[in-house]
Design a protein around this motif. Structure first.
Motif, PDB file in Angstrom:
ATOM      1  N   PHE A  67       0.350  -1.386   0.259  1.00 18.35           N
ATOM      2  CA  PHE A  67      -0.223   0.189   0.180  1.00 18.35           C
ATOM      3  C   PHE A  67       0.919   1.033  -0.012  1.00 18.35           C
ATOM      4  O   PHE A  67       2.187   1.062   0.371  1.00 18.35           O
ATOM      5  CB  PHE A  67      -0.415  -0.026   1.616  1.00 18.35           C
ATOM      6  N   MET A  68       0.060   2.649   0.022  1.00 17.67           N
ATOM      7  CA  MET A  68       0.892   4.210  -0.079  1.00 17.67           C
ATOM      8  C   MET A  68      -0.094   4.633  -0.151  1.00 17.67           C
ATOM      9  O   MET A  68      -1.015   4.698   0.518  1.00 17.67           O
ATOM     10  CB  MET A  68       1.264   3.696  -2.195  1.00 17.67           C
ATOM     11  N   ALA A  69       0.579   6.054   0.423  1.00 19.71           N
ATOM     12  CA  ALA A  69      -0.074   6.793   0.990  1.00 19.71           C
ATOM     13  C   ALA A  69      -0.032   8.543   0.420  1.00 19.71           C
ATOM     14  O   ALA A  69       0.879   8.184  -0.636  1.00 19.71           O
ATOM     15  CB  ALA A  69       0.072   7.754   2.386  1.00 19.71           C
ATOM     16  N   ASP A  70      -1.038   9.611   0.070  1.00 18.60           N
ATOM     17  CA  ASP A  70      -0.637  10.550  -0.776  1.00 18.60           C
ATOM     18  C   ASP A  70      -0.406  11.206  -0.026  1.00 18.60           C
ATOM     19  O   ASP A  70       1.051  12.169  -0.552  1.00 18.60           O
ATOM     20  CB  ASP A  70      -1.945  10.697  -1.370  1.00 18.60           C
ATOM     21  N   ASP A  71       0.027  11.170   1.454  1.00 21.77           N
ATOM     22  CA  ASP A  71       0.734  12.004   2.323  1.00 21.77           C
ATOM     23  C   ASP A  71       1.093  11.554   4.113  1.00 21.77           C
ATOM     24  O   ASP A  71       0.094  10.829   4.257  1.00 21.77           O
ATOM     25  CB  ASP A  71      -0.322  13.361   3.040  1.00 21.77           C
ATOM     26  N   LEU A  72       2.653  11.546   3.016  1.00 20.65           N
ATOM     27  CA  LEU A  72       3.264  11.284   4.545  1.00 20.65           C
ATOM     28  C   LEU A  72       3.606  12.203   5.821  1.00 20.65           C
ATOM     29  O   LEU A  72       3.712  11.523   6.943  1.00 20.65           O
ATOM     30  CB  LEU A  72       4.431  10.706   4.139  1.00 20.65           C
ATOM     31  N   CYS A  75      -0.060  18.725   9.185  1.00 23.21           N
ATOM     32  CA  CYS A  75      -0.206  19.297  10.155  1.00 23.21           C
ATOM     33  C   CYS A  75      -1.332  18.853  10.782  1.00 23.21           C
ATOM     34  O   CYS A  75      -1.780  18.408  10.053  1.00 23.21           O
ATOM     35  CB  CYS A  75       0.431  20.569  10.780  1.00 23.21           C
ATOM     36  N   PRO A  76      -1.289  18.790  12.070  1.00 26.43           N
ATOM     37  CA  PRO A  76      -3.457  18.301  12.006  1.00 26.43           C
ATOM     38  C   PRO A  76      -3.845  19.059  11.664  1.00 26.43           C
ATOM     39  O   PRO A  76      -3.703  20.113  11.828  1.00 26.43           O
ATOM     40  CB  PRO A  76      -3.435  18.080  14.182  1.00 26.43           C
ATOM     41  N   PRO A  77      -5.718  18.915  11.305  1.00 20.25           N
ATOM     42  CA  PRO A  77      -5.458  17.595  10.667  1.00 20.25           C
ATOM     43  C   PRO A  77      -5.057  17.224   9.940  1.00 20.25           C
ATOM     44  O   PRO A  77      -5.508  17.907   8.622  1.00 20.25           O
ATOM     45  CB  PRO A  77      -7.652  17.500  11.090  1.00 20.25           C
ATOM     46  N   LEU A  78      -4.312  16.208  10.168  1.00 18.45           N
ATOM     47  CA  LEU A  78      -3.654  15.604   8.440  1.00 18.45           C
ATOM     48  C   LEU A  78      -4.626  14.942   7.835  1.00 18.45           C
ATOM     49  O   LEU A  78      -4.915  13.816   8.413  1.00 18.45           O
ATOM     50  CB  LEU A  78      -2.901  14.482   9.084  1.00 18.45           C
ATOM     51  N   THR A  79      -5.204  14.802   6.641  1.00 19.32           N
ATOM     52  CA  THR A  79      -6.037  13.334   6.192  1.00 19.32           C
ATOM     53  C   THR A  79      -4.596  13.165   5.028  1.00 19.32           C
ATOM     54  O   THR A  79      -4.406  14.217   3.560  1.00 19.32           O
ATOM     55  CB  THR A  79      -7.367  14.441   5.664  1.00 19.32           C
ATOM     56  N   VAL A  80      -5.285  11.960   5.484  1.00 20.83           N
ATOM     57  CA  VAL A  80      -4.152  10.508   4.741  1.00 20.83           C
ATOM     58  C   VAL A  80      -5.281   9.806   3.735  1.00 20.83           C
ATOM     59  O   VAL A  80      -6.264   9.273   4.125  1.00 20.83           O
ATOM     60  CB  VAL A  80      -3.364   9.806   5.631  1.00 20.83           C
ATOM     61  N   HIS A  81      -5.349   9.989   2.142  1.00 14.86           N
ATOM     62  CA  HIS A  81      -5.527   8.662   1.572  1.00 14.86           C
ATOM     63  C   HIS A  81      -4.948   7.836   0.800  1.00 14.86           C
ATOM     64  O   HIS A  81      -3.888   7.429   0.892  1.00 14.86           O
ATOM     65  CB  HIS A  81      -6.229   9.441   0.348  1.00 14.86           C
ATOM     66  N   PHE A  82      -5.362   6.328   1.397  1.00 16.17           N
ATOM     67  CA  PHE A  82      -4.094   5.249   1.007  1.00 16.17           C
ATOM     68  C   PHE A  82      -5.370   4.137  -0.121  1.00 16.17           C
ATOM     69  O   PHE A  82      -5.911   4.565   0.046  1.00 16.17           O
ATOM     70  CB  PHE A  82      -4.640   4.580   2.727  1.00 16.17           C
ATOM     71  N   HIS A  83      -3.741   4.081  -0.299  1.00 19.69           N
ATOM     72  CA  HIS A  83      -4.371   2.427  -1.828  1.00 19.69           C
ATOM     73  C   HIS A  83      -3.543   1.510  -1.695  1.00 19.69           C
ATOM     74  O   HIS A  83      -2.677   1.533  -1.382  1.00 19.69           O
ATOM     75  CB  HIS A  83      -4.322   3.661  -3.068  1.00 19.69           C
ATOM     76  N   ASP A 110      -9.275   1.435  -1.901  1.00 21.82           N
ATOM     77  CA  ASP A 110      -8.796   2.990  -1.108  1.00 21.82           C
ATOM     78  C   ASP A 110      -9.496   3.758  -0.165  1.00 21.82           C
ATOM     79  O   ASP A 110     -10.459   2.626   0.005  1.00 21.82           O
ATOM     80  CB  ASP A 110      -9.380   4.119  -1.955  1.00 21.82           C
ATOM     81  N   ILE A 111      -8.924   4.126   1.156  1.00 24.30           N
ATOM     82  CA  ILE A 111      -9.375   4.293   2.093  1.00 24.30           C
ATOM     83  C   ILE A 111      -8.672   5.514   2.725  1.00 24.30           C
ATOM     84  O   ILE A 111      -7.883   6.489   2.454  1.00 24.30           O
ATOM     85  CB  ILE A 111      -9.887   3.265   3.647  1.00 24.30           C
ATOM     86  N   THR A 112      -9.362   6.571   3.578  1.00 24.57           N
ATOM     87  CA  THR A 112      -9.276   8.169   4.610  1.00 24.57           C
ATOM     88  C   THR A 112      -9.167   7.971   5.546  1.00 24.57           C
ATOM     89  O   THR A 112     -10.088   7.455   5.942  1.00 24.57           O
ATOM     90  CB  THR A 112     -10.088   9.217   3.206  1.00 24.57           C
ATOM     91  N   HIS A 113      -8.299   8.556   5.859  1.00 22.94           N
ATOM     92  CA  HIS A 113      -7.849   8.695   7.741  1.00 22.94           C
ATOM     93  C   HIS A 113      -7.590   9.810   7.906  1.00 22.94           C
ATOM     94  O   HIS A 113      -6.451  10.394   7.118  1.00 22.94           O
ATOM     95  CB  HIS A 113      -7.381   6.924   7.889  1.00 22.94           C
ATOM     96  N   ILE A 143       2.959   7.406   9.427  1.00 23.14           N
ATOM     97  CA  ILE A 143       3.062   9.178   8.800  1.00 23.14           C
ATOM     98  C   ILE A 143       3.129   9.676  10.109  1.00 23.14           C
ATOM     99  O   ILE A 143       2.958   9.171  11.463  1.00 23.14           O
ATOM    100  CB  ILE A 143       1.367   8.858   9.180  1.00 23.14           C
ATOM    101  N   THR A 144       4.456  11.009  10.325  1.00 22.31           N
ATOM    102  CA  THR A 144       4.020  11.730  10.759  1.00 22.31           C
ATOM    103  C   THR A 144       3.238  13.212  10.731  1.00 22.31           C
ATOM    104  O   THR A 144       2.688  14.000  10.123  1.00 22.31           O
ATOM    105  CB  THR A 144       5.910  12.432  10.510  1.00 22.31           C
TER     106      THR A 144
END
Length: 176
Positions: A67-72, A75-83, A110-113, A143-144
């Motif tokens: 899997f991969m993510a668009d943003d690694l 700053c919060p809130p950090l929305t990450v889209h995983f694939h 795909d999922i978003t967190h 994720i940071t």
């Protein structure tokens, strides 16, 4: 696979079991490396003819999950889209985002967190196939989420006068 033989009668009851010519105690945990026929042989010490039971065991391939993510980082809130890179229809994917949120299961690629708390997070995805095979991939420190910066300045002098045009700014910011 747990191999066992039930309802054997005859002879004196002193049976010897072998799996593919290896003497074993039953029930026997059999872990084949590949699909194929396994032979269970039952003999006794009375000289009775051996009983051979042949059965085919199919070994399903072990699944993998990449899997991969668009943003690694952010700053919060950090929305990450995983694939899921190697997505296969019919498999269930269970996500552990590492931030103490509830596990999320999906049949989707795909999922978003959303990450709301600063920290460094491991992300784990488990996959379960329609045949019941399982696998898991964890990416440590994936994720940071940074601390939210705090901006604050004061001036010296505190009161600005036109006959003293020089102003000094004192930076009291943090987390930047």
């Amino acid at each position: 696979v747990l191999l066992d033989v039930l309802n054997i009668a005859g002879g004196n009851g002193n049976y010897i079991y072998s799996v593919d010519s290896q003497i074993v105690d039953l029930p026997y945990p059999y872990v084949p490396n590949a699909s194929g026929t396994v032979t269970i042989t039952v003999t006794d010490d009375c000289g009775s003819p051996s009983l051979n039971l042949d059965t085919f065991i199919y070994v399903y391939p072990t699944p993998t999950v990449l899997f991969m993510a668009d943003d690694l980082a952010g700053c919060p809130p950090l929305t990450v889209h995983f694939h899921i890179n190697n997505f296969e229809q019919g498999r269930i994917y269970t996500w552990n985002f590492g931030d103490q949120s509830a596990l999320q299961s999906t049949y989707s690629q795909d999922i978003t967190h959303n990450y709301n708390t600063p920290g460094v997070y491991d992300v784990t995805v488990s996959v379960r196939t329609e045949n019941g095979c399982n696998a898991e991939t964890t990416v440590p420190n994936f994720i940071t989420v940074y601390e939210t910066p705090y901006a604050k300045f004061i001036t010296n002098p505190g009161v600005i006068e036109s006959f003293r045009p020089e102003i000094h700014f004192i930076n009291l910011s943090s987390g930047a």
